[in-house]
Design an enzyme around this catalytic site. Sequence first.
Site, PDB file in Angstrom:
ATOM      1  N   HIS A 120       7.545  -7.605  -4.075  1.00 25.94           N
ATOM      2  CA  HIS A 120       6.261  -7.968  -4.684  1.00 25.94           C
ATOM      3  C   HIS A 120       6.420  -9.207  -5.568  1.00 25.94           C
ATOM      4  CE1 HIS A 120       3.960  -4.390  -3.450  1.00 25.94           C
ATOM      5  NE2 HIS A 120       5.127  -3.777  -3.515  1.00 25.94           N
ATOM      6  N   TYR A 157       4.038  -3.388   2.528  1.00 24.09           N
ATOM      7  CA  TYR A 157       3.370  -2.731   3.651  1.00 24.09           C
ATOM      8  C   TYR A 157       2.779  -3.768   4.608  1.00 24.09           C
ATOM      9  CZ  TYR A 157      -0.043   0.338   6.006  1.00 24.09           C
ATOM     10  OH  TYR A 157      -0.796   1.024   6.930  1.00 24.09           O
ATOM     11  N   ASP A 187     -16.502 -11.286 -23.571  1.00 28.97           N
ATOM     12  CA  ASP A 187     -17.207 -11.279 -22.287  1.00 28.97           C
ATOM     13  C   ASP A 187     -18.701 -11.524 -22.453  1.00 28.97           C
ATOM     14  OD1 ASP A 187     -14.683 -10.552 -21.434  1.00 28.97           O
ATOM     15  OD2 ASP A 187     -15.159  -8.417 -21.378  1.00 28.97           O
ATOM     16  N   GLY A 238       0.822  -1.207   0.000  1.00 23.88           N
ATOM     17  CA  GLY A 238       0.000   0.000   0.000  1.00 23.88           C
ATOM     18  C   GLY A 238       0.851   1.250   0.000  1.00 23.88           C
ATOM     19  N   LYS A 288      -9.963 -11.387 -17.623  1.00 27.12           N
ATOM     20  CA  LYS A 288     -10.168 -11.619 -19.059  1.00 27.12           C
ATOM     21  C   LYS A 288      -9.590 -12.956 -19.506  1.00 27.12           C
ATOM     22  CE  LYS A 288     -11.291  -9.006 -22.073  1.00 27.12           C
ATOM     23  NZ  LYS A 288     -12.569  -8.784 -22.791  1.00 27.12           N
ATOM     24  N   GLU A 291       4.118 -10.925  -6.782  1.00 28.96           N
ATOM     25  CA  GLU A 291       2.986 -11.052  -7.693  1.00 28.96           C
ATOM     26  C   GLU A 291       3.216 -10.405  -9.049  1.00 28.96           C
ATOM     27  OE1 GLU A 291       2.041  -7.317  -5.176  1.00 28.96           O
ATOM     28  OE2 GLU A 291       3.169  -9.186  -5.021  1.00 28.96           O
TER      29      GLU A 291
END
Length: 516
Positions: free
Chosen positions: A167, A82, A224, A55, A372, A169
């Site tokens: 991070h 964070y 979609d 964050g 997606k 990710e």
Amino acid sequence: MQVQVWIVDFGSQYTQLITRKCRELGHSAHILTLDETRKLKNEGKRPEALILSGGPESIFDDQNDYNFLFQYENLPVLGLCYGMQLMAQHFGGQVEKGKVGEYGHSDVRCIDTLLFDYLPKTTRAWMSHSDHVSAVPNGFKTILKSDSELIAGIQHESLPILGLQFHPEVNHTKRGAEYLSYFLNRIAKLESDWDASHMLDEAIEVVRTVSDDYVLCAFSGGVDSLVAATLAEKVLGDKLYCFFIDNGLLRPQDLSHIKLLKKMTTLNIEIVDAKEEFLGNLLGISDPEKKRKMIGKTFIDIFEKKVHEFESSHGIKFKHLLQGTLYPDVIESISPHIKGGKSATIKSHHNVGGLPDRMHLSLLEPLRFLFKDEVRVLGEAMNLTHSWVHRHPFPGPGIGVRVLGALSAESIRKVQESDQIFYEELLSEGQYEHCWQAFTVLLPVKTVGVKGDARAFEEVICLRAVNSTDGMTAEWTEFPFHFLAKISRRITNEVKGVTRVVYDITSKPPGTIEWE
């Protein structure tokens, strides 16, 4: 939605990516606000694992009470950036305000030899922090350090608790999935619960809640809406009706695709020709936002009129509007305020925003927890044709935002014809699926050229192609020069009124994918 992993969002720009990576590793995950997490805990609910995101705030400025996050008994917890600092502070460690931050790449090394079987000995990691943990709490050990000799990872010696300062990710962290897998599979010991069959089951359960009602779909033919309509039809059958509005702002490939779907699927698709109304309402409007609003208003007016006529002639009443809303749409519409004041209202410009209030329809969004790429996987799991579920995204306003300035029949034609050439060459050269989105834009510029030994003073077409995963960030696509040259020759030769072709090499950020 029953999920294994709760991800508490502290405002990181990467929070969505945590969800994606967890799912890629086979584990269901969902993003929650702090208040949502507190509410669920007070109701006696708990996940199988908890991840605290990064964050933008400093723990020295944040006065919120986060103690409840660490009061689940024996709950596996992963703190990222964070989140790791909150963890260290809670358990009595020391966090220092950074004098010099770590931003960008840093080499991270594992200093606990017992973990060499599970974690990379060294990896290139993505850092984005100034504060840092300077002393680990009692009961914890340092397992990773950065090349700045700062603590990059901590782990509790007996409890299933892990903290990472970087991070894992993001794709910038090489082998980042191995760190997340270490937490999810070795520390939390989770069994896999997420794949195409689970996604399909979850989505169908959403539709089953309205199985007795008539459902309306504003059908675009994109990935979609097609996947949403296909799975909804499995439950609703002939209670699902799809209306496709031809606004005259379509590419040749779009209308032909709808006609193909109408022929090749069992979906109830009705094409409504509204080209003249749209163009008439848009003439003379050059401001991008005014164009968008006029396109949206005209769509709603025509759609509403068509639906009422249909209800009267068939003696039915629609109660729900099916939309292909995706997880990024939901997350992007939430306020970034991390104290808990978040709203899950879908952004007004998504799909047919504003239509439910006008027509007293409740939203049906079976894909709202999917990304997606997951929707594409779901489409293939339902045996939809590969080319259908791998179509490029196309904006709701269509060519309306690909003609810069005021619209006219001529300007629309130039984009339609140039886009068709681009599309045909992408397919013939095997480049279509090598980019996420590709299209042409008509620029409000005239340049001097030579055609047939005569001076030409005509307009400019810009080619735009990007690679992305969800459209939030994008890199321009590097095509071979001979490929771009061939497209340029065809457009200047075949599209009347175009003298010059340029290629946009701007990434997002700083640019956006669309020009308007």
